[in-house]
Motif scaffolding. Structure first.
Motif, mmCIF file in Angstrom:
data_model
loop_
_atom_site.group_PDB
_atom_site.id
_atom_site.type_symbol
_atom_site.label_atom_id
_atom_site.label_comp_id
_atom_site.label_asym_id
_atom_site.label_seq_id
_atom_site.Cartn_x
_atom_site.Cartn_y
_atom_site.Cartn_z
ATOM 1 N N LEU A 55 -3.499 -1.386 -1.358
ATOM 2 C CA LEU A 55 -2.824 -1.394 -2.681
ATOM 3 C C LEU A 55 -1.805 -2.587 -2.796
ATOM 4 N N LYS A 56 -1.659 -3.017 -1.542
ATOM 5 C CA LYS A 56 -0.693 -4.292 -1.253
ATOM 6 C C LYS A 56 -1.387 -5.605 -2.220
ATOM 7 N N ASP A 57 -2.646 -5.506 -2.335
ATOM 8 C CA ASP A 57 -3.390 -6.549 -3.070
ATOM 9 C C ASP A 57 -3.129 -6.122 -4.392
ATOM 10 N N ASP A 58 -2.513 -7.122 -5.432
ATOM 11 C CA ASP A 58 -2.127 -6.515 -6.798
ATOM 12 C C ASP A 58 -3.240 -6.355 -7.654
ATOM 13 N N SER A 59 -4.374 -7.031 -7.251
ATOM 14 C CA SER A 59 -5.650 -6.908 -8.236
ATOM 15 C C SER A 59 -6.230 -5.630 -8.021
ATOM 16 N N PHE A 64 -6.455 0.672 -11.219
ATOM 17 C CA PHE A 64 -6.545 2.162 -11.054
ATOM 18 C C PHE A 64 -7.361 2.958 -12.106
ATOM 19 N N GLN A 65 -7.593 4.075 -11.832
ATOM 20 C CA GLN A 65 -8.171 4.889 -12.833
ATOM 21 C C GLN A 65 -7.424 6.354 -12.786
ATOM 22 N N ILE A 66 -7.356 7.020 -13.874
ATOM 23 C CA ILE A 66 -6.946 8.251 -13.855
ATOM 24 C C ILE A 66 -8.093 9.258 -13.806
ATOM 25 N N VAL A 67 -8.346 10.194 -12.822
ATOM 26 C CA VAL A 67 -9.612 11.106 -12.731
ATOM 27 C C VAL A 67 -8.914 12.269 -12.462
ATOM 28 N N ASP A 75 -12.683 3.147 -6.624
ATOM 29 C CA ASP A 75 -13.755 4.099 -6.892
ATOM 30 C C ASP A 75 -13.414 5.602 -6.148
ATOM 31 N N GLU A 76 -12.178 5.829 -6.248
ATOM 32 C CA GLU A 76 -11.564 7.289 -5.987
ATOM 33 C C GLU A 76 -11.643 7.185 -4.405
ATOM 34 N N LYS A 77 -11.522 6.340 -3.580
ATOM 35 C CA LYS A 77 -11.409 6.099 -2.248
ATOM 36 C C LYS A 77 -9.902 6.507 -1.708
ATOM 37 N N ILE A 78 -9.036 5.825 -2.648
ATOM 38 C CA ILE A 78 -7.762 6.017 -2.186
ATOM 39 C C ILE A 78 -7.184 6.997 -3.612
ATOM 40 N N ASP A 79 -6.162 7.872 -3.520
ATOM 41 C CA ASP A 79 -5.511 8.692 -4.460
ATOM 42 C C ASP A 79 -4.125 9.198 -4.110
ATOM 43 N N CYS A 80 -3.511 9.691 -4.913
ATOM 44 C CA CYS A 80 -2.185 10.191 -4.828
ATOM 45 C C CYS A 80 -2.066 11.530 -5.639
ATOM 46 N N ALA A 81 -1.361 12.420 -5.103
ATOM 47 C CA ALA A 81 -1.396 13.826 -5.888
ATOM 48 C C ALA A 81 -0.234 13.450 -6.981
ATOM 49 N N PRO A 82 -0.412 13.923 -8.130
ATOM 50 C CA PRO A 82 0.543 13.816 -9.166
ATOM 51 C C PRO A 82 2.036 14.617 -8.833
ATOM 52 N N GLU A 83 1.735 15.653 -8.145
ATOM 53 C CA GLU A 83 2.997 16.441 -7.476
ATOM 54 C C GLU A 83 4.098 15.277 -6.885
ATOM 55 N N TYR A 84 3.193 14.682 -5.802
ATOM 56 C CA TYR A 84 4.025 13.557 -4.936
ATOM 57 C C TYR A 84 4.351 12.690 -5.814
ATOM 58 N N MET A 85 3.644 11.912 -6.622
ATOM 59 C CA MET A 85 4.131 10.773 -7.485
ATOM 60 C C MET A 85 5.444 11.323 -8.318
#
Length: 98
Positions: A55-59, A64-67, A75-85
């Motif tokens: 994610l340090k790579d700006d491109s 991102f996508q919202i799934v 392609d969904e290899k990295i995600d972050c829980a909405p509650e955490y965000m």
């Protein structure tokens, strides 16, 4: 304590919070709109560990996508829980144009 899919969590289950919209504003900063209707500013530099290194790579960060209400990258290899965000974000109030 509760269990989902064989994983035991120490906290209490959270509500079904989702992210409904997101926009990157600059270096690893995003404006997020949650299913609660709230808009908040999230600084993704707090996401640490090898899984978040790409994610340090700006491109990559901007692509991102919202799934199912969750922000994902690569392609969904990295995600972050909405509650955490939500918990680690700040209230964001947009000023009306004059």
């Amino acid at each position: 304590m509760y269990t989902i899919n064989g994983i035991v969590y120490a906290s209490e289950p959270s509500s079904d919070m989702e992210i409904s919209a997101a926009k990157v504003v600059n270096d690893m900063m995003m404006i997020l709109t949650f299913s609660t209707g709230e808009t908040r500013l999230f600084d993704a530099t707090i996401l640490t560990g090898s899984v978040f290194e790409p994610l340090k790579d700006d491109s990559i960060f901007r692509n991102f996508q919202i799934v199912d209400g969750v922000i994902t990258w690569m392609d969904e290899k990295i995600d972050c829980a909405p509650e955490y965000m939500y918990k680690h974000s700040y209230e964001y109030i947009m000023k009306a144009a004059i």
